[in-house]
Design a protein around this motif. Structure first.
Motif, short mmCIF file in Angstrom:
data_model
loop_
_atom_site.label_atom_id
_atom_site.label_comp_id
_atom_site.label_asym_id
_atom_site.label_seq_id
_atom_site.Cartn_x
_atom_site.Cartn_y
_atom_site.Cartn_z
N THR A 67 0.17 9.63 12.65
CA THR A 67 1.33 10.30 12.05
C THR A 67 1.03 11.77 11.76
N LYS B 203 7.82 13.11 -2.19
CA LYS B 203 6.45 13.55 -2.40
C LYS B 203 6.01 13.24 -3.81
N ARG C 253 5.04 8.30 2.90
CA ARG C 253 5.56 7.82 4.18
C ARG C 253 6.02 6.37 4.11
N ARG C 254 5.39 5.60 3.21
CA ARG C 254 5.82 4.22 3.02
C ARG C 254 7.29 4.14 2.65
N GLY D 156 7.83 14.51 7.96
CA GLY D 156 7.20 13.24 7.58
C GLY D 156 7.49 12.22 8.67
N VAL D 157 6.45 11.59 9.16
CA VAL D 157 6.60 10.65 10.27
C VAL D 157 6.21 9.25 9.79
N THR D 158 7.00 8.27 10.20
CA THR D 158 6.72 6.90 9.81
C THR D 158 7.02 5.97 10.97
N ASP E 210 -1.01 4.16 8.29
CA ASP E 210 0.04 5.00 8.83
C ASP E 210 -0.02 5.15 10.35
N GLU F 134 3.21 14.96 13.00
CA GLU F 134 3.76 15.88 12.01
C GLU F 134 3.31 17.32 12.26
N LEU G 204 11.58 15.80 1.34
CA LEU G 204 10.82 14.59 1.61
C LEU G 204 10.34 13.99 0.30
N LEU H 128 9.62 6.30 3.41
CA LEU H 128 10.41 6.63 4.59
C LEU H 128 10.57 5.40 5.49
N ILE I 191 3.02 13.13 0.86
CA ILE I 191 4.28 12.57 1.34
C ILE I 191 4.18 11.05 1.28
#
Length: 664
Positions: free
Chosen positions: A540, A614, A622-623, A557-559, A529, A544, A612, A625, A620
């Protein structure tokens, strides 16, 4: 990933343990020094907290991956070799024998509002009947049983019964697809599947048996399907000769069962990684070492007291619940809460109602739920008496400092310590966590390795990195609860966890982390990530955390996204805590990130969403996203708490892009 990961946030708030809590805590500062003198002897003392039918002759042996000739082989660990015990006896029978049969083991709260109170004597009788039923169905030592049930008492009962007869259980999350269930039946070669007629999900009775049948079809190893009647479905598909009702085969059995005893290294369960990337790995945990660490760590981390009402909110199929809702608490004779449903069924305050009703003292949950509460109750839940809470816990992924503060202030009355635990399915029990009567807490930090354990943060060559620098989180040495192998694939066990740093003997966790000057560890998220923006490697988790620190943000959620200019770009998905115009919020948050971290960490896109993606275990995804923002086909989504979320986010992304194009 190496020491060039940027340190983004510095947390300065400190919370020493309350004096009253420290005065009565189960462990004190001396426990680290005692363990450091002789870690093996420390674990032997912990093992003596259990009842052993026969003592061990060798406390620990370890054959590392790196061989003298330079070759690699799957490593081999043994703990308490020669010792024999029964895990279920340690979790149930010995408490009844000591006079605690009338003590409540579980307060069950069903999603529709039904309740059950199960004492340790009740649990002993029910486990005995289930064990006899397993024997009648041909299940014996070493046989595999797959359990596909919701969070109901029968799930705990059958799990303990499987352990009692020496079989090997593999619990499967009740929301998984037929395909995911089928894989686990096939991979384990299970002889028995335990399922239900249906499950309650968000206020509705959902049929399950047909899905179970789809998974079971053509499985040559499978001899029977044991079906629990939960929802009262009237049209349950049935295969005569294979399928049996729980109430027909279990309820008529004797209430007394003579237990056998098994070697410490006898397999106890197989738990699968989520499978969000590649084929899930079936991690094998054994009996004596696992129960030793599960029991001691629950007693120490959660300061388990005889009058506690303890609640771990994890689904019973996740490793969190294996260790801290089944084996750890039961081995310590703890009274627990078991809740079947979701936190917002039928109301968003359902958990708080249960805490008030049952007088919950210890509440152990996921950062995801805490952040969700922040969006539901930005100023804290009102109208609930949460004064029984004395200890809070966090598990699943790194907890953002502001979520930590909200949790402490609004659920813990500003005084309850928070034990933020770091561990994995692979480790079997917590590796890093504060000890609540000893540790000075830092919001967002998992503190440091527990006694007799050692973690390090290293660069790509395995060398320790400087304080504040990011690197790979590794475990130096072995521990009793560690997974011994990957079921049917020891080479994958070697390749996934031990090969990378075999020359140093380190276990590779797959997480990035940093340590501060005092040695406390801060998780930076999965190494996959980390985002590389114009050569700057950014975490990330820290981005976040900066977003969640803003009062207008409940969750983030950060990607990474593909970017023609910078190679990779930061994209943030945020759930607002209050009504706000998306464009205004995005501009505010970009300025906030630039001020808190620096211009390099400003997201290219900030997308306001309602929720988000989850997992039920509180992570979360993130993949997903990243897949949405780059327009890729979504991978496996069977572990999602709400499968409709990715599509809703994709529509929001498409709408935002359409607005941008129309403005150009």
């Amino acid at each position: 990933m190496s020491s060039d990961i940027r340190e983004l946030l510095v947390e300065t708030r400190r919370f020493p343990p309350p004096a009253g809590f420290a005065a009565t805590a189960n462990v004190d500062e001396s426990v680290w020094a005692d363990a450091a003198v002789d870690p093996i002897a420390f674990w032997e003392r912990a093992a003596h907290r259990l009842d052993w039918h026969e003592p061990w002759h060798t406390a620990h042996t370890w054959e590392p991956a790196l061989q003298p000739d330079g070759s690699l082989q799957p490593p081999n660990a043994e703990w308490f070799a020669g010792g024999r015990l029964n895990v279920a006896v340690n979790c149930v029978d010995r408490h009844v024998a000591s006079g605690a049969g009338d003590k409540v083991a579980y307060h069950f709260e069903g999603e529709p509002g039904d309740t059950r109170t199960i004492t340790y004597a009740d649990l002993q009788r029910e486990v005995a009947k289930a064990a006899h039923a397993l024997t009648e169905l041909g299940i014996g030592p070493g046989d595999r049983v797959v359990v596909y049930l919701p969070v109901i008492p029968e799930t705990a009962i059958i799990t303990l019964a499987i352990a009692r007869v020496g079989a090997v259980h593999s619990l499967v999350f009740g929301g998984f697809s037929a395909e995911a269930l089928r894989f686990r039946i096939e991979d384990t070669g299970a002889k028995l599947l335990v399922t239900s007629d249906g499950q309650f999900r968000r206020g509705k009775a959902v049929p399950v048996k047909a899905q179970s049948d789809e998974a079971a079809a053509g499985q040559e190893s499978l001899e029977h399907v044991l079906v629990v009647r939960r929802t009262g479905e009237t049209d349950v598909p049935w295969t005569e000769g294979r399928d049996v009702w729980w109430h027909d085969v279990v309820e008529r059995q004797p209430e007394v069962h003579e237990a056998e005893y098994f070697d410490s290294e006898h397999p106890l369960f197989i738990i699968y990684t989520s499978g969000t990337t590649g084929k899930p790995k079936g991690l094998v945990h054994t009996s004596g070492g696992y129960l030793t660490q599960a029991s001691w760590s629950h007693w120490a981390i959660f300061d388990a007291k005889p009058d506690d009402i303890y609640w771990c909110t994890a689904d019973l199929a996740w490793v969190t619940a294996h260790t801290y809702a089944l084996y750890g608490p039961l081995s310590n004779g703890t009274t627990q809460v078991m809740y079947e449903g979701t936190p917002d069924t039928p109301r968003r305050g359902r958990h708080f109602e249960i805490i008030e009703k049952l007088g919950v003292t210890t509440y152990y949950t996921a950062p995801t739920l805490i952040r969700t509460y922040m969006t539901w109750f930005p100023d804290g839940p009102s109208g609930y008496d949460l004064s029984s809470i004395r200890l809070l816990g966090s598990v699943g992924e790194a907890i953002n400092p502001e979520a930590w503060m909200w949790f402490r202030e609004h659920i813990g009355a500003g005084t309850a310590p928070i034990v933020d635990t770091w561990w994995q399915s692979e480790t079997g029990a917590a590796i890093m966590a504060p000890l609540p009567g000893v540790t000075t807490l830092k919001p967002g930090s998992a503190s440091r390795a527990l006694p007799a354990l050692t973690t390090r943060i290293v660069d790509e060559n395995g060398a320790d990195v400087a304080p504040g620098a990011g690197g790979y989180l590794v475990i130096d040495g072995t521990w009793p609860a560690m997974a011994r192998t990957v079921w049917g694939n020891p080479q994958r066990y070697l390749d996934s966890y031990w090969a990378r740093f075999a020359d140093r003997g380190y276990y590779l966790a797959g997480d990035g982390a940093k340590a501060d000057a005092e040695g406390d560890v801060w998780l930076l998220g999965r190494t996959d990530d980390v985002i590389n923006v114009s050569g700057h490697r950014l975490s990330t988790i820290e981005i976040e955390s900066a977003l969640v620190a803003h009062p207008l943000v409940g969750e983030a959620g950060v990607t990474r996204a593909t970017d023609a200019t910078t190679g990779e770009a930061i994209v943030a998905f945020v759930v607002p805590s209050r009504d706000v115009e998306p464009e205004d919020l995005a501009a505010t948050l970009r300025s906030h990130i630039a001020r808190e971290i620096g211009p390099v960490a400003k997201p290219r896109d900030i997308i306001v969403v309602a929720d988000l993606p989850k997992t039920r275990s509180g992570k979360i995804m993130r993949r997903l996203l990243g897949d949405i923002i780059d327009g890729r086909e979504l991978g496996d989504t069977t572990s999602l708490q709400d499968p409709s979320v990715p599509a809703a986010i994709a529509r929001t992304v498409a709408g935002q892009r359409g607005r941008k194009q129309s403005q150009q």
